[in-house]
Design an enzyme around this catalytic site. Structure first.
Site, PDB file in Angstrom:
ATOM      1  N   GLU B 125       0.828  -1.217   0.000  1.00 25.59           N
ATOM      2  CA  GLU B 125       0.000   0.000   0.000  1.00 25.59           C
ATOM      3  C   GLU B 125       0.857   1.260   0.000  1.00 25.59           C
ATOM      4  O   GLU B 125       0.521   2.244  -0.655  1.00 25.59           O
ATOM      5  CB  GLU B 125      -0.979   0.000   1.186  1.00 25.59           C
ATOM      6  N   CYS B 135       2.709  -4.839  -9.980  1.00 24.52           N
ATOM      7  CA  CYS B 135       3.895  -5.320 -10.685  1.00 24.52           C
ATOM      8  C   CYS B 135       3.602  -6.720 -11.238  1.00 24.52           C
ATOM      9  O   CYS B 135       2.913  -7.520 -10.612  1.00 24.52           O
ATOM     10  CB  CYS B 135       5.061  -5.370  -9.698  1.00 24.52           C
TER      11      CYS B 135
END
Lengths: 453, 172
Positions: B125, B135
């Site tokens: 976060e 990713c």
């Protein structure tokens, strides 16, 4: 990379809209929100979204289904996901009938949405890639991309261009390497069938039984190894063009079947009993003398006339030498780029070698020669010494060349007759020179009807 | 900062991992009360956007990143739950330990697993607050986790690309 894909979330509840948008943005998508059907339509008119999340129940005159239908009129290819708080079979069926791609009940599992979005985006990526490749392909094969300033070649291209919009069968004739397939592709990609498949088949590369199943497909169990039914090249080319290269090499059996397709546009799969109808344009090509093959009974006369509706004769490179500098420059530019070599052009001396060369392998041989020269070249442009291999090959050919259209049997016959002539009809000596034993030589003399002297 | 009751060892673990991965100083701020205003009685869960807004209100001129840690089970209206939420390229983030506990899945308590999962979600976060998106490297903490197995598959670190992106952001 995902950022180029945009998503629109449509819901009258701000927190619902914003939180889903934020969640999708973390995944890299460009996400906009709309609080009503009207706002969604305004935004859809200004931007092309890949996915629309639309809440089924929205106040203010336009509910989710109406919004979806209006968006679909604007962007028929848009993927729409309808969201609802309560699942009912009726609304789900209506949503799907009206063109929603998915129907989800909130709250739903994050995994479900994540998989759904990535599945849609994957398809969108493939569709986009497909469109780009199709555009690239048709660009590469347009008539204006064929490099030539030769008058004979211009006549050929003019005729090919004229027939491109028709369905007439075309027979392209010319030596190997003259670019027959390139012209066939240009005819296809310039005509009304451009968006449909172009399916090339090399008839010479396949044995009779293989060619048959390759062209017409087969049914499961029709031969050993046919574990499932398969479409043939004619079915794959439905709506488009089939290019039958080296048509002169097909067997009598396949000739009969091909004749039937050309006459009736229908055929049977190997082992099949159901007639298959196709709408296919046929372009055939050959380097052999088909008239001679017809005269010798190797090629059916009726098939020859069926194929030879429009004949396009591509001249050999030695008959269009004025194109050699243009083609050479074109290949140097393209291949240097592909090979990552910083070579810009070709010297006058090197061009002279290329213009004087006989090019039995035509344009394909020229392209290969330039690639070979580029691989070994050290200067900033191709020079005479880079083409030394061409001079050696030409000298080699001058000392002894195999006559055109000679079979291996013919060569063997000539070798035996010449050796026997040199040995004055002495079979033992001739057998030693030829490297075979006497009895084999006698057999071959009998088979080829060669006398001792 | 804690939002409601959160065990102290969770903060120690987050503090060490975040400092090591970002090279930034980490301090534990004042606790916030249980976010009753965010409770959805019907769902028996807490609205993540409401909790996040409460954390963001604590900034008061502070220019760093604010990470709230809560034991409450968080949700957004569209989804059945979220492990956390962040302001993308913003200042505030929140993570929930509710679904990081083995007990949630009917298993016996495992503190070290809880601490490792909490640290991963905190890095995840916070990564969003530095502008990072998910990713593709499944071992990177910035990869998307929609179930607990995916959380466990991630290593407790940023991949080289994400790490460099944070470094550049910090320099600016």
């Amino acid at each position: 990379m995902k950022p180029h894909w945009a998503i629109l979330v449509v819901d009258d509840e701000e927190v619902m809209c914003e939180s889903l948008a934020a969640w999708l943005r973390e995944d890299g998508y460009a996400v906009d929100t709309a609080s009503s059907g009207r706002e969604a339509l305004d935004k859809a008119a200004r931007r092309d979204y890949a996915i629309y999340f639309i809440d089924l129940k929205m106040p203010g005159g336009m509910d989710g289904l109406e919004t979806m239908m209006a968006i679909r009129r604007l962007h028929p290819e848009a993927s729409i996901i309808i969201i609802t708080a309560y699942a009912t079979v009726d609304t789900a069926i209506t949503a799907m009938k009206e063109g929603a791609q998915e129907y989800i009940v909130k709250p739903c599992n994050p995994e479900e949405i994540s998989l759904l979005v990535s599945r849609i985006i994957k398809v969108k990526n493939l569709q986009r890639e497909n469109t780009i490749l199709r555009k690239k392909l048709s660009r590469q094969y347009r008539f204006q991309d064929i490099v030539s300033k030769n008058a004979r070649m211009h006549d050929v291209l003019g005729l090919a261009c004229q027939v491109s919009s028709l369905r007439s069968t075309v027979l392209i004739r010319g030596e190997s390497g003259t670019g027959k397939e390139l012209i066939a592709r240009a005819i296809h990609y310039s005509g009304s069938r451009a968006a449909k498949p172009f399916v090339p088949v090399s008839c010479a590369a396949l044995a009779e039984s293989l060619l048959e199943s390759e062209l017409f497909g087969y049914e499961k169990g029709s031969f050993t190894g046919a574990t499932e039914s398969r479409k043939g090249k004619f079915e794959q080319a439905d709506g488009g063009t089939i290019f039958l290269d080296e048509i002169g090499d097909i067997s009598p059996k396949v000739q009969v079947e091909l004749l039937r397709v050309l006459q009736d546009r229908c055929f049977y799969r190997v082992g099949g009993s159901q007639e298959v109808q196709v709408d296919v344009r046929v372009i055939a090509a050959t380097h052999i003398d088909l008239e001679a093959a017809v005269a010798e009974g190797r090629f059916r006369e009726d098939l020859f006339y069926r194929l030879n509706v429009v004949e396009v004769r591509v001249p050999p490179l030695r008959d269009r030498r004025d194109d050699i500098p243009l083609l050479a420059e074109h290949f140097v530019d393209r291949l240097a780029h592909e090979l990552g070599k910083d070579i810009r052009g070709i010297s006058e001396g090197a061009l002279r070698i290329l213009i004087d060369h006989e090019w039995p392998g035509n344009v394909r041989e020229l392209e290969n020669a330039i690639e070979r020269a580029l691989v070994t070249a050290r200067g900033w442009r191709l020079a005479e010494e880079d083409f030394a291999f061409l001079l050696q090959a030409a000298n080699g050919r001058k000392s002894w060349a195999v006559p055109a259209n000679t079979t291996l049997q013919e060569l063997e016959k000539q070798a035996i007759a010449a050796t026997l002539g040199r040995t004055g009809g002495n079979v033992k000596e001739a057998a030693e020179v030829l490297g075979i034993d006497r009895s084999t030589l006698y057999d071959k003399m009998k088979r080829y009807e060669i006398a001792r002297a | 900062m804690a939002v409601g009751d959160v065990p102290l060892e969770v903060f120690a673990s987050i503090r060490a991992v975040v400092a090591e991965q970002t090279g930034l100083p980490v301090v534990v701020g004042p606790s916030l009360p249980q976010p009753e205003h965010a409770l959805d009685a019907k769902r028996r869960q807490y609205s993540s956007p409401a909790v996040l807004a409460g954390i963001f209100r604590q900034a008061n001129g502070f220019s760093g990143k604010l990470l709230g840690v809560t034991g409450c089970d968080l949700f957004i209206p569209m989804l059945s739950f979220v492990y956390g939420q962040a302001q993308l390229d913003g200042q505030a983030a929140v993570i929930s330990t509710a679904r990081l506990r083995q007990e949630f899945y009917g298993l016996s308590s495992n503190t070290s697993l809880l601490l490792s999962r909490t640290a991963k979600e905190a890095l995840h976060e916070l990564g969003h607050t530095f502008g990072l998106i998910h990713c593709a490297d499944k071992s990177c903490v910035m990869s998307l986790s929609t179930n607990i197995h995916q959380v466990d598959l991630k290593l407790g670190r940023y991949c080289a690309v994400c790490s460099r992106a944070i470094e550049e952001k910090v320099k600016r």
